[in-house]
Design an enzyme around this catalytic site. Structure first.
Site, PDB file in Angstrom:
ATOM      1  CE  LYS A  21      25.600  36.322 -64.970  1.00  0.00           C
ATOM      2  NZ  LYS A  21      25.576  34.966 -64.388  1.00  0.00           N
ATOM      3  CE1 TYR A  26      23.928  39.671 -63.993  1.00  0.00           C
ATOM      4  CE2 TYR A  26      23.467  40.942 -65.895  1.00  0.00           C
ATOM      5  CZ  TYR A  26      23.318  39.957 -65.150  1.00  0.00           C
ATOM      6  OH  TYR A  26      22.405  38.595 -65.494  1.00  0.00           O
TER       7      TYR A  26
END
Lengths: 101, 234
Positions: free
Chosen positions: B149, B145
């Site tokens: 990002k 994750y």
């Protein structure tokens, strides 16, 4: 078909000419140099013209094409060298799309 | 609806921050186009919902054709849609990793690319992407994750440069955890440790995120681009 494609390419160049300090002359017609050796376009102007052409192909001819791929950006064989090579490239791609369908 | 009505496209509007943003900009008088992978119960005369996966090129192409056909232009894009998976990297299935990258990175890229084509004609536009504090905090258990990002942040900064000449700004907001169903499943001690790393040690709120989005979308923010704003003070 090629005449329609040429008309679209000329329209896209005229659109871009509004934002160019030195507009592209279309006096040489299909032989007008665009990008690469002898061409007058910088990469941002090429981006604008390609996007305009893609949108007009879709709106006017109902053909959805992605004109840029890795091989298309090869300096040696770029289809964006002149109006003529650009138009031939689009006609070729359109035939391939039609063939797949 | 007047020609001057701002047109705002928000991804991931079925629930959470995306839903809140859609309601917020509808209340501000925007025409809002939302999308998610399933239907929405948000009903408003100025809202149109698309069922579309942000990583599906054909579906996004259809969505943009609708925006071009019905609105004629696009002023704002908020790339809110994203997925998270909290798991140790050694226990993260490859398929999960692929899904995270496809939605968070490729979805943001795809929407931004197509939106910028529409915004280019008006020589103006605002793109707001979503990062997370998990990236600068390098949170354990969020490897994929946070990595996705990090890619979104780089995409933000590079596209900010590439789109500047078209009058389009590209920025990102990095929210802290917000007290939602998603965060309530995280062990309390872990969440406490996380919040302790922020200067302002509290959960974020939807309004905290909306405030940053408002700033980025403001016509006065036409000199603000390539920025990542984290909430909570990192």
């Amino acid at each position: 078909m090629k005449e329609q494609v040429l008309g679209i390419i000329y329209s896209a160049i005229e659109n871009e000419n509004h934002s160019l300090a030195q507009p592209i002359s279309l006096e040489e017609g299909e032989n007008t140099a665009l990008y690469g050796v002898g061409g007058v376009l910088d990469s941002m102007s090429l981006v604008s013209i390609v996007i305009d052409v893609e949108q007009m192909l879709e709106e006017q001819l109902g053909v959805k094409l992605t004109l840029v791929n890795d091989s298309a950006m090869s300096p040696k064989r770029s289809p964006f060298q002149s109006v003529k090579t650009f138009a031939n490239y689009i006609v070729e791609l359109t035939a391939q799309v039609s063939h797949v369908r | 609806m007047s020609d001057n009505t701002p047109v705002t496209l928000i991804t991931g509007t079925r629930k959470g921050i995306g839903r809140h943003l859609a309601e917020h900009y509808l209340a501000q008088g925007h025409r809002v186009i939302g999308c998610s992978r399933s239907s929405s119960d948000l009903s408003h005369p100025a809202y149109h919902h698309f069922i579309a996966d942000v990583a599906d090129e054909q579906a996004i192409s259809e969505l943009m054709r609708h925006v071009r056909g019905t609105c004629g232009r696009l002023d704002h894009l908020i790339n809110n849609a994203g997925i998270a998976s909290m798991n140790h990297s050694l226990l993260t299935p490859y398929k999960t990793a692929q899904n995270i990258m496809q939605t968070n990175v490729l979805g943001t890229f795809l929407l931004s690319r197509e939106a910028a084509k529409l915004m280019r004609a008006g020589r103006q536009g605002r793109i707001v992407n979503f990062s997370t504090v998990a990236k600068p905090l390098k949170l354990e258990g969020e490897a994929l994750y946070a990595a996705s990002k990090a890619a979104v942040e780089t995409l933000t900064c590079v596209m900010a440069k590439e789109l500047a000449s078209f009058g389009i700004t590209v920025n990102a907001v990095g929210p802290t955890p917000i007290d939602t169903d998603l965060t309530r499943v995280i062990p309390a001690q872990k969440m406490k440790d996380l919040l302790a790393q922020q200067s302002l040690k509290r959960f974020g709120t939807f309004d905290d995120v909306t405030n940053v989005a408002d700033f980025f979308l403001s016509p006065r923010s036409n000199f603000i681009t390539g920025q990542v704003v984290y909430l909570g003070g990192l």
